[in-house]
Design a protein around this motif. Structure first.
Motif, PDB file in Angstrom:
ATOM      1  N   PRO A  73       0.812  -1.225   0.000  1.00 50.96           N
ATOM      2  CA  PRO A  73       0.000   0.000   0.000  1.00 50.96           C
ATOM      3  C   PRO A  73       0.845   1.274   0.000  1.00 50.96           C
ATOM      4  CG  PRO A  73       0.153  -0.873   2.206  1.00 50.96           C
ATOM      5  CD  PRO A  73       0.863  -1.857   1.311  1.00 50.96           C
ATOM      6  N   LYS A  74       0.187   2.373  -0.318  1.00 49.75           N
ATOM      7  CA  LYS A  74       0.844   3.684  -0.284  1.00 49.75           C
ATOM      8  C   LYS A  74       1.020   4.161   1.164  1.00 49.75           C
ATOM      9  CE  LYS A  74       0.185   8.460  -1.714  1.00 49.75           C
ATOM     10  NZ  LYS A  74      -0.771   9.430  -2.247  1.00 49.75           N
ATOM     11  N   GLN A  75       0.071   3.813   2.030  1.00 51.31           N
ATOM     12  CA  GLN A  75       0.075   4.283   3.411  1.00 51.31           C
ATOM     13  C   GLN A  75       0.615   3.204   4.346  1.00 51.31           C
ATOM     14  OE1 GLN A  75      -2.649   3.710   1.582  1.00 51.31           O
ATOM     15  NE2 GLN A  75      -3.458   5.696   0.956  1.00 51.31           N
ATOM     16  N   ASP A  76       1.034   3.634   5.530  1.00 46.33           N
ATOM     17  CA  ASP A  76       1.527   2.663   6.512  1.00 46.33           C
ATOM     18  C   ASP A  76       0.454   2.286   7.532  1.00 46.33           C
ATOM     19  OD1 ASP A  76       1.421   4.968   7.986  1.00 46.33           O
ATOM     20  OD2 ASP A  76       3.520   4.948   8.599  1.00 46.33           O
ATOM     21  N   HIS A  77      -0.773   2.684   7.254  1.00 51.01           N
ATOM     22  CA  HIS A  77      -1.905   2.333   8.111  1.00 51.01           C
ATOM     23  C   HIS A  77      -3.131   2.128   7.218  1.00 51.01           C
ATOM     24  CE1 HIS A  77      -1.966   6.656   7.437  1.00 51.01           C
ATOM     25  NE2 HIS A  77      -3.276   6.575   7.534  1.00 51.01           N
ATOM     26  N   MET A  78      -4.077   1.333   7.708  1.00 55.90           N
ATOM     27  CA  MET A  78      -5.266   1.021   6.912  1.00 55.90           C
ATOM     28  C   MET A  78      -6.120   2.273   6.733  1.00 55.90           C
ATOM     29  SD  MET A  78      -7.925  -2.136   7.318  1.00 55.90           S
ATOM     30  CE  MET A  78      -6.634  -3.342   7.196  1.00 55.90           C
ATOM     31  N   VAL A  79      -6.557   2.479   5.501  1.00 52.28           N
ATOM     32  CA  VAL A  79      -7.427   3.609   5.194  1.00 52.28           C
ATOM     33  C   VAL A  79      -8.635   3.101   4.405  1.00 52.28           C
ATOM     34  CG1 VAL A  79      -5.542   5.296   5.166  1.00 52.28           C
ATOM     35  CG2 VAL A  79      -6.211   4.174   3.049  1.00 52.28           C
ATOM     36  N   THR A  80      -9.672   3.914   4.386  1.00 52.38           N
ATOM     37  CA  THR A  80     -10.833   3.598   3.559  1.00 52.38           C
ATOM     38  C   THR A  80     -10.628   4.245   2.194  1.00 52.38           C
ATOM     39  OG1 THR A  80     -12.004   5.525   4.418  1.00 52.38           O
ATOM     40  CG2 THR A  80     -12.408   3.420   5.522  1.00 52.38           C
ATOM     41  N   ARG A  81     -11.417   3.851   1.234  1.00 54.09           N
ATOM     42  CA  ARG A  81     -11.351   4.384  -0.127  1.00 54.09           C
ATOM     43  C   ARG A  81     -10.004   4.113  -0.778  1.00 54.09           C
ATOM     44  NH1 ARG A  81     -15.565   6.059  -2.241  1.00 54.09           N
ATOM     45  NH2 ARG A  81     -14.504   7.446  -3.666  1.00 54.09           N
ATOM     46  N   SER A  82      -9.485   2.938  -0.502  1.00 56.90           N
ATOM     47  CA  SER A  82      -8.232   2.483  -1.096  1.00 56.90           C
ATOM     48  C   SER A  82      -8.453   1.064  -1.596  1.00 56.90           C
ATOM     49  CB  SER A  82      -7.108   2.488  -0.044  1.00 56.90           C
ATOM     50  OG  SER A  82      -6.039   1.665  -0.450  1.00 56.90           O
ATOM     51  N   GLY A  83      -8.196   0.833  -2.871  1.00 54.01           N
ATOM     52  CA  GLY A  83      -8.356  -0.509  -3.418  1.00 54.01           C
ATOM     53  C   GLY A  83      -7.428  -1.512  -2.770  1.00 54.01           C
ATOM     54  N   THR A  84      -6.199  -1.084  -2.486  1.00 50.24           N
ATOM     55  CA  THR A  84      -5.228  -1.984  -1.859  1.00 50.24           C
ATOM     56  C   THR A  84      -5.701  -2.395  -0.471  1.00 50.24           C
ATOM     57  OG1 THR A  84      -3.425  -0.969  -3.104  1.00 50.24           O
ATOM     58  CG2 THR A  84      -2.818  -2.238  -1.148  1.00 50.24           C
ATOM     59  N   TRP A  85      -6.077  -1.419   0.343  1.00 51.20           N
ATOM     60  CA  TRP A  85      -6.524  -1.736   1.698  1.00 51.20           C
ATOM     61  C   TRP A  85      -7.864  -2.464   1.690  1.00 51.20           C
ATOM     62  CZ3 TRP A  85      -3.328  -2.227   5.420  1.00 51.20           C
ATOM     63  CH2 TRP A  85      -2.185  -1.437   5.485  1.00 51.20           C
ATOM     64  N   GLY A  86      -8.736  -2.151   0.732  1.00 47.77           N
ATOM     65  CA  GLY A  86      -9.987  -2.892   0.600  1.00 47.77           C
ATOM     66  C   GLY A  86      -9.733  -4.358   0.283  1.00 47.77           C
ATOM     67  N   THR A  87      -8.736  -4.610  -0.544  1.00 41.55           N
ATOM     68  CA  THR A  87      -8.368  -5.985  -0.882  1.00 41.55           C
ATOM     69  C   THR A  87      -7.816  -6.697   0.347  1.00 41.55           C
ATOM     70  OG1 THR A  87      -7.910  -5.275  -3.142  1.00 41.55           O
ATOM     71  CG2 THR A  87      -7.034  -7.423  -2.482  1.00 41.55           C
ATOM     72  N   VAL A  88      -7.037  -5.999   1.145  1.00 41.96           N
ATOM     73  CA  VAL A  88      -6.511  -6.571   2.396  1.00 41.96           C
ATOM     74  C   VAL A  88      -7.666  -6.927   3.328  1.00 41.96           C
ATOM     75  CG1 VAL A  88      -5.208  -6.029   4.513  1.00 41.96           C
ATOM     76  CG2 VAL A  88      -4.247  -5.467   2.255  1.00 41.96           C
ATOM     77  N   ARG A  89      -8.634  -6.029   3.466  1.00 44.78           N
ATOM     78  CA  ARG A  89      -9.776  -6.311   4.343  1.00 44.78           C
ATOM     79  C   ARG A  89     -10.546  -7.539   3.856  1.00 44.78           C
ATOM     80  NH1 ARG A  89      -9.706  -0.662   4.582  1.00 44.78           N
ATOM     81  NH2 ARG A  89     -11.130  -0.434   2.817  1.00 44.78           N
ATOM     82  N   TYR A  90     -10.749  -7.647   2.548  1.00 52.19           N
ATOM     83  CA  TYR A  90     -11.450  -8.815   2.010  1.00 52.19           C
ATOM     84  C   TYR A  90     -10.650 -10.090   2.283  1.00 52.19           C
ATOM     85  CZ  TYR A  90     -13.633 -12.100  -1.175  1.00 52.19           C
ATOM     86  OH  TYR A  90     -14.242 -13.214  -1.697  1.00 52.19           O
ATOM     87  N   ALA A  91      -9.339 -10.043   2.093  1.00 48.80           N
ATOM     88  CA  ALA A  91      -8.492 -11.214   2.343  1.00 48.80           C
ATOM     89  C   ALA A  91      -8.557 -11.625   3.818  1.00 48.80           C
ATOM     90  CB  ALA A  91      -7.051 -10.926   1.919  1.00 48.80           C
ATOM     91  N   GLN A  92      -8.602 -10.642   4.710  1.00 45.96           N
ATOM     92  CA  GLN A  92      -8.737 -10.951   6.135  1.00 45.96           C
ATOM     93  C   GLN A  92     -10.049 -11.677   6.407  1.00 45.96           C
ATOM     94  OE1 GLN A  92      -8.249  -6.940   7.614  1.00 45.96           O
ATOM     95  NE2 GLN A  92      -6.126  -7.322   8.248  1.00 45.96           N
ATOM     96  N   LYS A  93     -11.143 -11.195   5.807  1.00 49.45           N
ATOM     97  CA  LYS A  93     -12.449 -11.830   6.007  1.00 49.45           C
ATOM     98  C   LYS A  93     -12.461 -13.259   5.457  1.00 49.45           C
ATOM     99  CE  LYS A  93     -15.101  -7.585   5.927  1.00 49.45           C
ATOM    100  NZ  LYS A  93     -15.969  -6.698   5.133  1.00 49.45           N
ATOM    101  N   GLN A  94     -11.652 -13.512   4.433  1.00 53.46           N
ATOM    102  CA  GLN A  94     -11.584 -14.845   3.843  1.00 53.46           C
ATOM    103  C   GLN A  94     -10.597 -15.745   4.567  1.00 53.46           C
ATOM    104  OE1 GLN A  94     -13.830 -15.698   1.471  1.00 53.46           O
ATOM    105  NE2 GLN A  94     -14.537 -13.634   1.980  1.00 53.46           N
ATOM    106  N   GLY A  95      -9.918 -15.211   5.581  1.00 52.14           N
ATOM    107  CA  GLY A  95      -8.970 -16.002   6.353  1.00 52.14           C
ATOM    108  C   GLY A  95      -7.678 -16.303   5.605  1.00 52.14           C
ATOM    109  N   LYS A  96      -7.330 -15.449   4.659  1.00 58.46           N
ATOM    110  CA  LYS A  96      -6.113 -15.664   3.866  1.00 58.46           C
ATOM    111  C   LYS A  96      -4.880 -15.176   4.623  1.00 58.46           C
ATOM    112  CE  LYS A  96      -8.069 -17.105   0.015  1.00 58.46           C
ATOM    113  NZ  LYS A  96      -7.671 -18.100  -0.948  1.00 58.46           N
ATOM    114  N   LEU A  97      -3.772 -15.813   4.347  1.00 55.01           N
ATOM    115  CA  LEU A  97      -2.475 -15.347   4.828  1.00 55.01           C
ATOM    116  C   LEU A  97      -2.155 -14.072   4.055  1.00 55.01           C
ATOM    117  CD1 LEU A  97       0.175 -15.937   6.418  1.00 55.01           C
ATOM    118  CD2 LEU A  97       0.929 -17.186   4.412  1.00 55.01           C
ATOM    119  N   ILE A  98      -1.734 -13.018   4.768  1.00 52.17           N
ATOM    120  CA  ILE A  98      -1.467 -11.726   4.129  1.00 52.17           C
ATOM    121  C   ILE A  98      -0.116 -11.211   4.596  1.00 52.17           C
ATOM    122  CG2 ILE A  98      -2.319  -9.378   3.750  1.00 52.17           C
ATOM    123  CD1 ILE A  98      -5.030 -10.432   4.937  1.00 52.17           C
TER     124      ILE A  98
END
Length: 140
Positions: free
Chosen positions: A103-128
């Motif tokens: 990601p561009k940022q060092d903390h989770m933000v909203t309205r970011s495709g990268t961080w949105g993808t991370v959140r989805y991966a977390q919900k799916q129980g994926k290793l990140i």
């Protein structure tokens, strides 16, 4: 093994790039999945291109032409049909054993495709593996 990648359209910092390269060097015989966008997706595309361990690349392009990067495909690569960014990112997570995020940022933000993808991966129980702009890695 299928590895997913998501990253900023601004491109990776040199430190992020070094850490992502190190992460990929730890894996043998993998297929890389990315969104084919400008910036980090294009960078990782050519990064894995030089390794003998990458069996092929699957590009999951978005349907927003202005976001699409220019990547050359080889015969063993695949370019899927265009989808909106949200669904494309979910597809990358769904087919991957784990996700690398730059990601561009060092903390989770909203309205970011990268961080949105991370959140989805977390919900799916994926290793990140989240690689921060400093090159530090956080996650599983």
């Amino acid at each position: 093994m299928h590895i997913g990648f998501t990253g900023t359209h601004h491109g990776m910092t040199p430190a992020q790039s070094d850490t992502v390269r190190t992460l990929l060097d730890d894996h043998t015989l993998f297929t890389m999945h990315h969104g084919g966008c400008l910036g980090a997706d294009t960078e990782v595309h050519y990064m894995v291109r030089i390794t003998q361990r990458c069996l092929g690349i699957v590009v999951h392009p978005c349907n927003i032409k202005a976001m699409q990067g220019s990547v050359r495909l080889r015969p063993n690569d695949i370019r899927l049909f265009e989808k909106n960014p949200l669904h494309r990112n979910m597809d990358i997570v769904d087919v991957s054993a784990f996700l690398i995020a730059a990601p561009k940022q060092d903390h989770m933000v909203t309205r970011s495709g990268t961080w949105g993808t991370v959140r989805y991966a977390q919900k799916q129980g994926k290793l990140i593996h989240i690689v921060l702009p400093s090159g530090a890695m956080v996650g599983d």
